[in-house]
Scaffold this motif. Structure first.
Motif, PDB file in Angstrom:
ATOM      1  N   LEU A 138       2.082   9.683  -5.166  1.00  0.00           N
ATOM      2  CA  LEU A 138       1.704   8.364  -4.656  1.00  0.00           C
ATOM      3  C   LEU A 138       1.176   8.464  -3.235  1.00  0.00           C
ATOM      4  CD1 LEU A 138       1.624   5.284  -4.944  1.00  0.00           C
ATOM      5  CD2 LEU A 138       4.062   5.237  -4.403  1.00  0.00           C
ATOM      6  N   ARG A 139       1.838   9.255  -2.428  1.00  0.00           N
ATOM      7  CA  ARG A 139       1.444   9.389  -1.025  1.00  0.00           C
ATOM      8  C   ARG A 139       0.011   9.878  -0.880  1.00  0.00           C
ATOM      9  NH1 ARG A 139       4.984  13.092   2.920  1.00  0.00           N
ATOM     10  NH2 ARG A 139       4.316  14.719   1.497  1.00  0.00           N
ATOM     11  N   GLU A 140      -0.352  10.826  -1.730  1.00  0.00           N
ATOM     12  CA  GLU A 140      -1.720  11.364  -1.674  1.00  0.00           C
ATOM     13  C   GLU A 140      -2.757  10.293  -1.939  1.00  0.00           C
ATOM     14  OE1 GLU A 140      -2.066  14.518  -4.581  1.00  0.00           O
ATOM     15  OE2 GLU A 140      -0.402  15.546  -3.557  1.00  0.00           O
ATOM     16  N   GLN A 141      -2.367   9.288  -2.726  1.00  0.00           N
ATOM     17  CA  GLN A 141      -3.301   8.248  -3.143  1.00  0.00           C
ATOM     18  C   GLN A 141      -3.416   7.108  -2.152  1.00  0.00           C
ATOM     19  OE1 GLN A 141      -5.200   8.611  -5.756  1.00  0.00           O
ATOM     20  NE2 GLN A 141      -4.224  10.597  -6.069  1.00  0.00           N
ATOM     21  N   ILE A 142      -2.471   7.024  -1.233  1.00  0.00           N
ATOM     22  CA  ILE A 142      -2.482   5.883  -0.306  1.00  0.00           C
ATOM     23  C   ILE A 142      -3.294   6.271   0.914  1.00  0.00           C
ATOM     24  CG2 ILE A 142      -1.098   4.379   1.139  1.00  0.00           C
ATOM     25  CD1 ILE A 142       1.152   4.669  -0.857  1.00  0.00           C
ATOM     26  N   THR A 143      -4.558   5.814   0.917  1.00  0.00           N
ATOM     27  CA  THR A 143      -5.453   6.139   2.023  1.00  0.00           C
ATOM     28  C   THR A 143      -6.161   4.856   2.438  1.00  0.00           C
ATOM     29  OG1 THR A 143      -7.092   6.773   0.373  1.00  0.00           O
ATOM     30  CG2 THR A 143      -5.808   8.544   1.352  1.00  0.00           C
ATOM     31  N   PRO A 144      -6.694   4.828   3.659  1.00  0.00           N
ATOM     32  CA  PRO A 144      -7.330   3.602   4.140  1.00  0.00           C
ATOM     33  C   PRO A 144      -8.431   3.130   3.185  1.00  0.00           C
ATOM     34  CG  PRO A 144      -7.051   5.135   5.942  1.00  0.00           C
ATOM     35  CD  PRO A 144      -6.655   5.870   4.702  1.00  0.00           C
ATOM     36  N   GLY A 145      -8.403   1.843   2.890  1.00  0.00           N
ATOM     37  CA  GLY A 145      -9.442   1.267   2.050  1.00  0.00           C
ATOM     38  C   GLY A 145      -9.182   1.345   0.560  1.00  0.00           C
ATOM     39  N   LYS A 146      -8.227   2.147   0.137  1.00  0.00           N
ATOM     40  CA  LYS A 146      -7.909   2.246  -1.288  1.00  0.00           C
ATOM     41  C   LYS A 146      -7.393   0.895  -1.780  1.00  0.00           C
ATOM     42  CE  LYS A 146      -8.114   6.334  -3.524  1.00  0.00           C
ATOM     43  NZ  LYS A 146      -7.068   7.349  -3.305  1.00  0.00           N
ATOM     44  N   ARG A 147      -7.813   0.524  -2.985  1.00  0.00           N
ATOM     45  CA  ARG A 147      -7.329  -0.731  -3.554  1.00  0.00           C
ATOM     46  C   ARG A 147      -6.123  -0.416  -4.437  1.00  0.00           C
ATOM     47  NH1 ARG A 147     -12.934  -2.133  -6.111  1.00  0.00           N
ATOM     48  NH2 ARG A 147     -12.453   0.008  -6.740  1.00  0.00           N
ATOM     49  N   ILE A 148      -4.978  -0.913  -4.021  1.00  0.00           N
ATOM     50  CA  ILE A 148      -3.728  -0.606  -4.719  1.00  0.00           C
ATOM     51  C   ILE A 148      -3.171  -1.894  -5.318  1.00  0.00           C
ATOM     52  CG2 ILE A 148      -1.395   0.319  -4.497  1.00  0.00           C
ATOM     53  CD1 ILE A 148      -2.375   2.156  -2.386  1.00  0.00           C
ATOM     54  N   VAL A 149      -2.974  -1.888  -6.611  1.00  0.00           N
ATOM     55  CA  VAL A 149      -2.352  -3.040  -7.267  1.00  0.00           C
ATOM     56  C   VAL A 149      -0.939  -2.638  -7.637  1.00  0.00           C
ATOM     57  CG1 VAL A 149      -2.383  -4.580  -9.261  1.00  0.00           C
ATOM     58  CG2 VAL A 149      -4.535  -3.953  -8.123  1.00  0.00           C
ATOM     59  N   VAL A 150       0.013  -3.410  -7.164  1.00  0.00           N
ATOM     60  CA  VAL A 150       1.416  -3.160  -7.466  1.00  0.00           C
ATOM     61  C   VAL A 150       1.851  -4.175  -8.512  1.00  0.00           C
ATOM     62  CG1 VAL A 150       3.768  -3.136  -6.534  1.00  0.00           C
ATOM     63  CG2 VAL A 150       1.853  -2.315  -5.132  1.00  0.00           C
ATOM     64  N   ILE A 151       2.350  -3.662  -9.618  1.00  0.00           N
ATOM     65  CA  ILE A 151       2.816  -4.570 -10.668  1.00  0.00           C
ATOM     66  C   ILE A 151       4.322  -4.691 -10.543  1.00  0.00           C
ATOM     67  CG2 ILE A 151       2.966  -4.959 -13.152  1.00  0.00           C
ATOM     68  CD1 ILE A 151       0.330  -3.477 -13.444  1.00  0.00           C
ATOM     69  N   GLY A 152       4.780  -5.898 -10.198  1.00  0.00           N
ATOM     70  CA  GLY A 152       6.214  -6.129  -9.998  1.00  0.00           C
ATOM     71  C   GLY A 152       6.496  -6.304  -8.513  1.00  0.00           C
ATOM     72  N   ALA A 153       6.950  -7.497  -8.153  1.00  0.00           N
ATOM     73  CA  ALA A 153       7.227  -7.790  -6.740  1.00  0.00           C
ATOM     74  C   ALA A 153       8.708  -7.616  -6.439  1.00  0.00           C
ATOM     75  CB  ALA A 153       6.791  -9.207  -6.400  1.00  0.00           C
ATOM     76  N   GLY A 154       9.297  -6.565  -6.978  1.00  0.00           N
ATOM     77  CA  GLY A 154      10.698  -6.265  -6.675  1.00  0.00           C
ATOM     78  C   GLY A 154      10.790  -5.526  -5.359  1.00  0.00           C
ATOM     79  N   PHE A 155      11.958  -4.947  -5.088  1.00  0.00           N
ATOM     80  CA  PHE A 155      12.149  -4.272  -3.802  1.00  0.00           C
ATOM     81  C   PHE A 155      11.283  -3.034  -3.687  1.00  0.00           C
ATOM     82  CE2 PHE A 155      15.061  -7.104  -2.110  1.00  0.00           C
ATOM     83  CZ  PHE A 155      15.889  -7.541  -3.132  1.00  0.00           C
ATOM     84  N   ILE A 156      11.216  -2.236  -4.746  1.00  0.00           N
ATOM     85  CA  ILE A 156      10.407  -1.024  -4.687  1.00  0.00           C
ATOM     86  C   ILE A 156       8.931  -1.388  -4.537  1.00  0.00           C
ATOM     87  CG2 ILE A 156       9.754   1.104  -5.882  1.00  0.00           C
ATOM     88  CD1 ILE A 156      12.658   1.077  -5.080  1.00  0.00           C
ATOM     89  N   GLY A 157       8.467  -2.308  -5.374  1.00  0.00           N
ATOM     90  CA  GLY A 157       7.072  -2.731  -5.313  1.00  0.00           C
ATOM     91  C   GLY A 157       6.723  -3.292  -3.941  1.00  0.00           C
ATOM     92  N   SER A 158       7.609  -4.102  -3.395  1.00  0.00           N
ATOM     93  CA  SER A 158       7.352  -4.718  -2.087  1.00  0.00           C
ATOM     94  C   SER A 158       7.339  -3.692  -0.969  1.00  0.00           C
ATOM     95  CB  SER A 158       8.401  -5.789  -1.802  1.00  0.00           C
ATOM     96  OG  SER A 158       8.315  -6.820  -2.775  1.00  0.00           O
ATOM     97  N   GLU A 159       8.255  -2.740  -1.044  1.00  0.00           N
ATOM     98  CA  GLU A 159       8.277  -1.704   0.003  1.00  0.00           C
ATOM     99  C   GLU A 159       7.042  -0.814  -0.092  1.00  0.00           C
ATOM    100  OE1 GLU A 159      11.999   0.366   0.057  1.00  0.00           O
ATOM    101  OE2 GLU A 159      13.053  -1.353   0.934  1.00  0.00           O
TER     102      GLU A 159
END
Lengths: 409, 74
Positions: A138-159
């Motif tokens: 996941l860390r490798e994929q989180i870069t500036p400008g990347k569009r990330i959709v998180v499914i589930g607004a729980g604690f993990i998703g929110s963090e």
């Protein structure tokens, strides 16, 4: 400890609960053999940082122990990359990587595994987060400008959303319910915390029904009912976790019909002799809360792992495990803290209000304070935990602190 | 009273690791308090008398951030 002819204490699950179990067994004076078995290839490490600081570039995992401690100080045999596949309670044997391991007492701390989106085709770029290996991906994929959709607004998703936003990604969260965290916080407080996302540049869609994923080999978007497509370079699925107990289905260990978790008594014994459970995997009657529950939080994994070991090495003096649940979650530099339960008759903001940057919400069940949730009130939260433990009345709990912000009309 | 290991046991807080999670306060509220700013205060100071050691040690060992430790000062 009288056991099957010097057979060892075996702990299955080498994460926080398992680690605390082996530490507690030694601290209790148990001098027999201890075997700690883990399915991952890593020594026990801390999971909460995986959705927080570990997602920043160049961070290191937080290991809970080192080989020297396990081998020299605790005298524990560790078997990593080892998966338990069946249990024979009569024979006191668990099968691990095809090998039979005999136990005198067994503690199951196998945790929970992320739920997958049902019936959707497998596409690259759809990720879950539970393990260190997941987090590295996941860390490798989180870069500036990347569009990330998180499914589930729980604690993990929110963090994850919070970490991704601070790393410069564009983040959208999709939540199926009308408010996030309805079970953990209740609808009212769930709605209030959901405001933190918008205030920090993260879009949250509630009542979102996901119809499918777009993309051929790699995901390109999430399609909602009604046809809207949310573009995505990466989709992170955070819709909850299911207890890792499929290996116990024919063992005779009683499992919950709701979620497959292991049913325990107050001393953390399972339905079969000499087998205990602790952590994310376990349901048990929590006396101080007047209810049976399964908790997925750090505090419980640590305390319950320790308690299960104490019960296992000294069953004749085993006490009930009774605790006021506590967890914390860090979003956008803000700290949310929750004690007790949000299953209530009423919830009231006794300090602050939904738009303030700090607040206290109290939950009432009957005449009793049953829970409390706070945002950026670290001085207050533990006082409420004690009040819940002491079954303090609602009236007394409301009088604890004078309100420092007026309640919004 | 002379003991085999002479010295005072003291609580050590690693401020770079402490974020005010508060489990220490939950276990030993007479020793640990998290302030409004999230900073930890050792209410009874650093020194731990022998009769309180078990409880304080439990608080120290249960810190999720591993920000607490005990040292012996001779």
């Amino acid at each position: 400890m009288t056991v099957v002819a010097n057979a060892p204490l075996v702990v299955i699950g080498a994460s926080l609960a398992g680690m605390r179990a082996v530490q507690a067994a030694r601290a209790s004076g148990y001098t027999g053999r201890i075997i700690l078995i883990g399915s991952e290839e890593h020594l026990p490490y801390d999971r909460p940082p995986l959705s927080k600081q570990f997602l920043l570039p160049d961070s290191q995992p937080d290991f809970l122990t080192v080989e020297e401690e396990l081998r020299d100080e605790l005298d524990v045999e560790v078997r990593l990359s080892s998966t338990a596949t069946s249990l024979d309670p009569q024979a006191h044997v668990v099968t691990v990587n095809g090998e039979l391991v005999t136990y005198g007492r067994l503690i199951i701390a196998t945790g929970a595994a992320p739920r997958a989106l049902p019936n959707f085709p497998t596409l690259r770029g759809v990720l879950t987060l539970r393990t260190l290996d997941d987090a590295k991906t996941l860390r490798e994929q989180i870069t500036p400008g990347k569009r990330i959709v998180v499914i589930g607004a729980g604690f993990i998703g929110s963090e994850i959303a919070s970490s991704a936003k601070s790393a410069g990604a564009e983040v959208v969260i999709l939540e199926a319910a009308s408010a996030p965290l309805m079970r953990a916080l209740g609808e009212v407080v769930g709605k209030v915390v959901s405001g933190l996302h918008a205030r920090n540049g993260v879009q949250l869609h509630v009542s979102a029904q996901i119809e499918g994923l777009e993309g051929e080999d790699v995901v390109t978007g999430v399609r909602l009912a009604g046809g809207t497509i949310i573009p995505a370079d990466i989709v992170v699925v955070g819709i909850g976790a299911a207890p890792a107990t499929s290996w116990l289905v024919r063992s005779g260990v009683e499992l919950s019909p709701l979620d497959g978790g292991i049913i325990c008594d107050a001393q953390l014994r399972t339905s079969v002799p000499d087998v205990y459970a602790a952590g994310d995997v376990a349901h048990w009657p929590n006396l101080v809360m007047d209810s049976t529950m399964r908790l997925e939080n750090w505090t419980n994994a640590a305390d319950q792992g320790r308690h299960a070991a104490q019960s296992a090495v000294s069953p004749e003096t085993a006490k009930p495990y009774s605790t006021v649940p506590y967890f914390w979650s860090d979003w956008y530099g803000q700290r949310l803290q929750v004690v007790g339960s949000a299953q209530c008759d009423e919830v009231v903001f006794v300090s602050g209000h939904e738009d303030s940057d700090r607040w206290v919400a109290l939950y009432r069940a009957g005449d009793r304070l049953i829970g409390a949730a706070t945002l950026n009130e670290p001085r207050r939260i533990m006082k409420y935990r004690r009040m819940i433990a002491e079954r303090v009345s609602w009236e007394e709990a409301n009088g604890l602190f004078p309100s420092i912000n007026p309640i919004a009309p | 009273m002379k003991t085999e290991q002479e010295g005072i046991i003291k609580i050590v807080v690693d401020r770079s690791r402490c974020t005010g999670i508060g489990i220490c306060e939950s276990i030993a509220e007479d020793y640990f308090e998290v302030g409004d700013d999230g900073a930890l205060t050792l209410i009874r100071g650093e020194a731990v008398p022998p009769e309180e050691l078990e409880r304080v040690r439990e608080a120290v060992q249960n810190c999720p951030a591993r920000a607490l430790s005990l040292k012996v000062e001779k």
